[in-house]
Write a protein that holds these residues in place. Structure first.
Motif, PDB file in Angstrom:
ATOM      1  N   GLU A 131     -11.031  18.919   0.206  1.00 36.76           N
ATOM      2  CA  GLU A 131     -10.063  18.206   1.023  1.00 36.76           C
ATOM      3  C   GLU A 131     -10.123  18.733   2.442  1.00 36.76           C
ATOM      4  O   GLU A 131     -10.502  19.888   2.685  1.00 36.76           O
ATOM      5  CB  GLU A 131      -8.640  18.311   0.457  1.00 36.76           C
ATOM      6  CG  GLU A 131      -8.088  19.708   0.383  1.00 36.76           C
ATOM      7  CD  GLU A 131      -6.653  19.714  -0.147  1.00 36.76           C
ATOM      8  OE1 GLU A 131      -6.173  18.648  -0.585  1.00 36.76           O
ATOM      9  OE2 GLU A 131      -6.015  20.783  -0.113  1.00 36.76           O
ATOM     10  N   ILE A 132      -9.764  17.851   3.393  1.00 37.01           N
ATOM     11  CA  ILE A 132      -9.925  18.146   4.809  1.00 37.01           C
ATOM     12  C   ILE A 132      -8.646  17.752   5.555  1.00 37.01           C
ATOM     13  O   ILE A 132      -8.131  16.646   5.360  1.00 37.01           O
ATOM     14  CB  ILE A 132     -11.119  17.358   5.398  1.00 37.01           C
ATOM     15  CG1 ILE A 132     -12.424  17.737   4.693  1.00 37.01           C
ATOM     16  CG2 ILE A 132     -11.223  17.564   6.908  1.00 37.01           C
ATOM     17  CD1 ILE A 132     -12.901  19.149   4.937  1.00 37.01           C
ATOM     18  N   PRO A 305     -16.413  13.256   3.740  1.00 34.52           N
ATOM     19  CA  PRO A 305     -17.367  13.814   2.765  1.00 34.52           C
ATOM     20  C   PRO A 305     -18.341  14.812   3.379  1.00 34.52           C
ATOM     21  O   PRO A 305     -18.667  15.825   2.744  1.00 34.52           O
ATOM     22  CB  PRO A 305     -18.097  12.579   2.220  1.00 34.52           C
ATOM     23  CG  PRO A 305     -17.778  11.459   3.140  1.00 34.52           C
ATOM     24  CD  PRO A 305     -16.471  11.783   3.768  1.00 34.52           C
ATOM     25  N   LEU A 306     -18.790  14.565   4.615  1.00 36.82           N
ATOM     26  CA  LEU A 306     -19.726  15.502   5.237  1.00 36.82           C
ATOM     27  C   LEU A 306     -19.054  16.823   5.585  1.00 36.82           C
ATOM     28  O   LEU A 306     -19.654  17.898   5.447  1.00 36.82           O
ATOM     29  CB  LEU A 306     -20.352  14.882   6.483  1.00 36.82           C
ATOM     30  CG  LEU A 306     -21.329  13.729   6.238  1.00 36.82           C
ATOM     31  CD1 LEU A 306     -21.894  13.217   7.558  1.00 36.82           C
ATOM     32  CD2 LEU A 306     -22.461  14.141   5.305  1.00 36.82           C
ATOM     33  N   LEU A 307     -17.814  16.777   6.039  1.00 35.04           N
ATOM     34  CA  LEU A 307     -17.089  18.013   6.352  1.00 35.04           C
ATOM     35  C   LEU A 307     -16.924  18.891   5.116  1.00 35.04           C
ATOM     36  O   LEU A 307     -16.857  20.125   5.224  1.00 35.04           O
ATOM     37  CB  LEU A 307     -15.724  17.684   6.953  1.00 35.04           C
ATOM     38  CG  LEU A 307     -15.740  17.161   8.387  1.00 35.04           C
ATOM     39  CD1 LEU A 307     -14.408  16.504   8.737  1.00 35.04           C
ATOM     40  CD2 LEU A 307     -16.050  18.280   9.375  1.00 35.04           C
ATOM     41  N   CYS A 308     -16.867  18.259   3.953  1.00 36.50           N
ATOM     42  CA  CYS A 308     -16.756  19.021   2.712  1.00 36.50           C
ATOM     43  C   CYS A 308     -18.038  19.793   2.387  1.00 36.50           C
ATOM     44  O   CYS A 308     -18.025  20.667   1.511  1.00 36.50           O
ATOM     45  CB  CYS A 308     -16.419  18.094   1.550  1.00 36.50           C
ATOM     46  SG  CYS A 308     -14.723  17.462   1.579  1.00 36.50           S
ATOM     47  N   ALA A 316     -10.554  16.103  10.677  1.00 37.29           N
ATOM     48  CA  ALA A 316     -11.114  14.792  10.998  1.00 37.29           C
ATOM     49  C   ALA A 316     -10.070  13.963  11.732  1.00 37.29           C
ATOM     50  O   ALA A 316      -8.875  14.253  11.696  1.00 37.29           O
ATOM     51  CB  ALA A 316     -11.565  14.076   9.733  1.00 37.29           C
ATOM     52  N   GLU A 317     -10.571  12.919  12.386  1.00 37.60           N
ATOM     53  CA  GLU A 317      -9.738  12.013  13.173  1.00 37.60           C
ATOM     54  C   GLU A 317      -9.449  10.749  12.368  1.00 37.60           C
ATOM     55  O   GLU A 317     -10.326  10.219  11.705  1.00 37.60           O
ATOM     56  CB  GLU A 317     -10.473  11.651  14.465  1.00 37.60           C
ATOM     57  CG  GLU A 317      -9.717  10.717  15.385  1.00 37.60           C
ATOM     58  CD  GLU A 317     -10.439  10.485  16.704  1.00 37.60           C
ATOM     59  OE1 GLU A 317      -9.762  10.148  17.686  1.00 37.60           O
ATOM     60  OE2 GLU A 317     -11.680  10.656  16.748  1.00 37.60           O
ATOM     61  N   ALA A 337      -7.045  14.712   3.595  1.00 38.94           N
ATOM     62  CA  ALA A 337      -7.848  13.617   3.051  1.00 38.94           C
ATOM     63  C   ALA A 337      -8.871  14.189   2.078  1.00 38.94           C
ATOM     64  O   ALA A 337      -9.471  15.238   2.337  1.00 38.94           O
ATOM     65  CB  ALA A 337      -8.555  12.860   4.167  1.00 38.94           C
ATOM     66  N   ARG A 338      -9.064  13.485   0.978  1.00 39.11           N
ATOM     67  CA  ARG A 338     -10.051  13.883  -0.018  1.00 39.11           C
ATOM     68  C   ARG A 338     -11.189  12.872  -0.050  1.00 39.11           C
ATOM     69  O   ARG A 338     -10.953  11.670   0.092  1.00 39.11           O
ATOM     70  CB  ARG A 338      -9.413  13.988  -1.406  1.00 39.11           C
ATOM     71  CG  ARG A 338      -8.333  15.042  -1.515  1.00 39.11           C
ATOM     72  CD  ARG A 338      -7.712  15.060  -2.896  1.00 39.11           C
ATOM     73  NE  ARG A 338      -8.681  15.494  -3.903  1.00 39.11           N
ATOM     74  CZ  ARG A 338      -8.903  16.766  -4.241  1.00 39.11           C
ATOM     75  NH1 ARG A 338      -8.204  17.717  -3.643  1.00 39.11           N
ATOM     76  NH2 ARG A 338      -9.792  17.079  -5.157  1.00 39.11           N
TER      77      ARG A 338
END
Length: 358
Positions: A131-132, A305-308, A316-317, A337-338
């Protein structure tokens, strides 16, 4: 692995009640271009880019010029195709619309590749987190005070823990007043960021940075022209404010320049401008080598997904523009966000929202 058999290009638009403006642009439409590739076995890979109203024929032409180049390529050959197309693009320039077209096919190939594997991209690439944090973006300088307050308070009601607003009014003191109203509206526990979209002079950016210290600004995005590296260095040294940039960049070169000057605190790659998945991750790795966090520009449905998959992904924005147009919008709860668990990127544009470009 499967080869690409064909591709199609589509257009679509999000609803926009009236034009919106930042310090450097007025946006009259929220439009997108969507590419769908299909393999010989019938697997579809999809990707999109945000086009607004700018040069529609140019970017559509670039996409079509690139499209035939990808026919016959295996969908897993994203790196090879990037290198070959990059070489072809050198004649007219690797930056600009050619890079955008190159990226959208790269992202569509990743979508198809992961669908064939039956896994979401964040699991294919390897996972650091699931999650982010995500912040609410907007705060356009064209907004009235009431519109500005309504937007930021709505984000807070939806569980967002941070908001970003536009600055760059002709008089920076008006920016300061609007920031103060935002702080009053969201309370002391919500982070506030500001974004000038390169629209301020260095003296005005310095004045606003110093004056806004009491409001508690988490970071300042693109205060001045993105190529003014010395200006970033001066602003950082004289005000101490955290600086963010990266959305305008077609390579990691500006990141390297700012690292050498100790003049950047947050790297914000735009996955389409920088060239797709590999280029995005390469820039994130460079930032990570210098302990710079990554908080990308705009494309939350790709960025989450990439940040994960990276150790230095911190946020993220969020814009809601494509949410009504796709089948599975990202779920955001309590400011987090997941990523999707569906194969590929985990979402597709609804057929009824798309118009094919012949």
């Amino acid at each position: 692995m499967q080869k690409i058999k064909s591709y199609k290009v589509y257009s679509t638009k999000a609803k926009l009640e009236k034009p919106i403006s930042d310090a450097t642009h007025t946006i009259t439409e929220i439009s997108f271009l969507v590419v769908r590739i299909q393999t010989e076995q019938g697997v579809t890979g999809e990707a999109y880019l945000l086009s607004f109203q700018y040069s529609p024929n140019a970017i559509i032409g670039a996409i079509k010029d690139h499209g035939d180049r990808y026919i016959g390529a295996y969908v897993n050959e994203t790196g090879r195709m990037f290198t070959e197309v990059d070489c072809d693009n050198e004649y007219f320039g690797k930056e600009g619309i050619n890079r955008w077209a190159q990226a959208i096919f790269n992202m569509a190939m990743w979508d198809a590749h992961c669908k064939i594997l039956g896994a979401p991209i964040w699991k294919v690439l390897g996972t650091y987190k699931t999650e982010i944090p995500i912040y609410g973006s907007g705060g356009w300088i064209s907004y009235t005070v009431d519109e500005l307050k309504d937007e930021v308070t709505n984000y807070v009601k939806r569980g967002f823990k941070a908001v970003k607003i536009k600055v760059g009014k002709p008089d920076w003191k008006e920016d300061l007043e609007r920031l103060s109203l935002v702080r009053e509206s969201v309370g002391k526990n919500v982070e506030i960021m500001m974004d000038a979209n390169q629209g301020m002079s260095l003296p005005n950016a310095m004045s606003l940075s110093s004056a806004a210290r009491e409001i508690g600004i988490t970071w300042f995005e693109e205060p001045i022209n993105h190529t003014n590296f010395r200006g970033f260095e001066s602003l950082k040294n004289k005000t101490g404010i955290s600086l963010a940039m990266g959305e305008r960049e077609f390579s990691s070169l500006p990141l390297r320049e700012l690292i050498e000057r100790s003049a950047l605190d947050i790297w914000q790659p735009d996955i389409v401008r920088i060239g797709g998945v590999e280029a995005w991750r390469e820039s994130a790795a460079l930032a990570g080598a210098y302990d710079i966090p990554v908080l990308p520009h705009y494309y939350k449905d790709y960025d989450i997904p990439l940040l994960c998959t990276i150790p230095n992904g911190v946020g993220a924005e969020s814009f809601d523009w494509i949410d009504p147009l796709i089948d599975y919008p990202l779920e955001i709860k309590n400011g987090m966000a997941r990523p999707h668990n569906r194969p590929g990127w985990g979402f597709s544009f609804k057929d009824e929202c798309l118009t094919e470009i012949v």
